[in-house]
Each structure stands twice: as C-alpha cells, then as structure tokens.
Design a protein around this motif. Sequence first.
Motif, PDB file in Angstrom:
ATOM      1  N   LEU A 133      64.192  40.316  37.093  1.00  0.00           N
ATOM      2  CA  LEU A 133      62.709  40.313  36.739  1.00  0.00           C
ATOM      3  C   LEU A 133      62.345  38.928  35.367  1.00  0.00           C
ATOM      4  CD1 LEU A 133      61.033  43.541  37.818  1.00  0.00           C
ATOM      5  CD2 LEU A 133      60.822  41.576  38.933  1.00  0.00           C
ATOM      6  N   ILE A 134      63.422  39.760  34.560  1.00  0.00           N
ATOM      7  CA  ILE A 134      63.269  38.735  33.051  1.00  0.00           C
ATOM      8  C   ILE A 134      63.613  37.250  33.434  1.00  0.00           C
ATOM      9  CG2 ILE A 134      64.458  38.760  30.878  1.00  0.00           C
ATOM     10  CD1 ILE A 134      64.645  41.695  30.777  1.00  0.00           C
ATOM     11  N   VAL A 135      64.791  37.334  34.132  1.00  0.00           N
ATOM     12  CA  VAL A 135      64.992  35.838  34.610  1.00  0.00           C
ATOM     13  C   VAL A 135      63.931  35.034  35.212  1.00  0.00           C
ATOM     14  CG1 VAL A 135      66.858  34.239  35.727  1.00  0.00           C
ATOM     15  CG2 VAL A 135      67.797  36.379  34.270  1.00  0.00           C
ATOM     16  N   ALA A 136      63.501  35.716  36.329  1.00  0.00           N
ATOM     17  CA  ALA A 136      62.370  35.145  36.993  1.00  0.00           C
ATOM     18  C   ALA A 136      61.221  34.844  36.273  1.00  0.00           C
ATOM     19  CB  ALA A 136      61.936  36.072  38.277  1.00  0.00           C
ATOM     20  N   ALA A 137      60.849  35.541  35.347  1.00  0.00           N
ATOM     21  CA  ALA A 137      59.581  35.305  34.322  1.00  0.00           C
ATOM     22  C   ALA A 137      59.866  34.037  33.435  1.00  0.00           C
ATOM     23  CB  ALA A 137      59.277  36.554  33.473  1.00  0.00           C
ATOM     24  N   VAL A 138      61.281  34.009  33.070  1.00  0.00           N
ATOM     25  CA  VAL A 138      61.682  32.778  32.300  1.00  0.00           C
ATOM     26  C   VAL A 138      61.660  31.539  33.183  1.00  0.00           C
ATOM     27  CG1 VAL A 138      63.364  31.787  30.865  1.00  0.00           C
ATOM     28  CG2 VAL A 138      62.834  34.190  30.475  1.00  0.00           C
TER      29      VAL A 138
END
Length: 201
Positions: free
Chosen positions: A59-64
């Motif tokens: 989710l963190i990578v997707a948000a970035v």
Amino acid sequence: MALTSVTVDRHAWFTLGILSSTLLVVFFSETMLLPAIPEIMKDFSISYGTAAWIFSAYLIVAAVMTPIAGKMSDLYGKKKVLLVLLTMYAAGIAAGGFADNISFLLASRIIQGVGLAAVPAAFSLLRDTFPPAKLAIAVGVFGSMYSAGSVVGLLAGATIIQSFGWHFTFFSIVPFAAAVTIMVAKFVKDLSDGHRLRTEC
C-alpha cells in the motif's frame, strides 16, 4: 425547450468492461491473499508484525506510485502507462507464487504495489471515454468491481489455500491479469487528446 439526450458508443461500454476488469482483478487477488496470512506466518516462521508488511509495503508503494503514474501518463500516454503497470502487476503476482522466504515475498509485493497504480490509470482512461452526462454511470459500474472482487476473492482464496496451498493464490490470478492486459492493449483507445466516443441526438 428541447432536451438533448446523450448516448454512448458501444465501444465505450466495452471499454468500461475491460477497464473495470482491472479493478476486479486487483481486488480479487488482494482479498484472496487475506486467508493465506496464517499459512505464510507458519511457513516463514514470522510474527504478525512482520506479516503485516505483506500489505503495508504494497500500500505504501502504491500511494507513492499513484501521482508518479499520473505524471507519466501525461508525458507518455495513459494507455501506455496502464499497460506497463498491468504488466508489472502480473509479473509481481507471478513472482509471489515462487516466494520461499519473507524477503522475496515482500519484494514481489513491492512490484505489485507499483502495478496497483494501474487502477487510477484505468479510471483516468475511463473519464476520457465517457461524456460527462454518462460518466456517473460508468464510475458506478467501475466502483462496483471493488466489492465484487473482494467477495469473490475471499471465497476463492479460502478454497484455493485449502486445496492447493497459499502459493497458488498468486499463480491462479496470473492468467486473469494477463488477459486484462492483452484486452487493454488490443481494444482500449487512448482518448486523452480530448475526443470522446459519444453520439448526440
């Protein structure tokens, strides 16, 4: 005063089905993974805190990646970026099926997180395809795929894990991700130049 009705070309509805499949596949694959967490913890001898990174890293990578993908879409074209992201997502899913330790699994999840930016990219193409008068209907159909994918994913995931093991939850989604990617490449048009598929009468 005469009212002007707006109808939508058949290809636009077909495009809606293909782009909605992007959201369906993503959430289908993600919810399939939920029942696998206890098995993954057991196989890799990891704590719940470590297992939480299976979703957190994704989710963190997707948000970035979402705003980055948006900028790249403006520069290189929405369809091209969507295809790259879908290909990366399919590759990440396939890699997850071969994971034999938590580090490899997390690396595959990071790749999948990059590919998750395909969802807003697909939505952006959808907005270009439909006229404003019909966009709300298209958005409703597109958004409904979240619930559909989640429900089917949970049911299918539990069955697959019980019968074949958690690795197969990744392998089973690869054909669907590949099929959606091929359909986007073959049938979806990039209308980001401002022209929309519509007929007014």
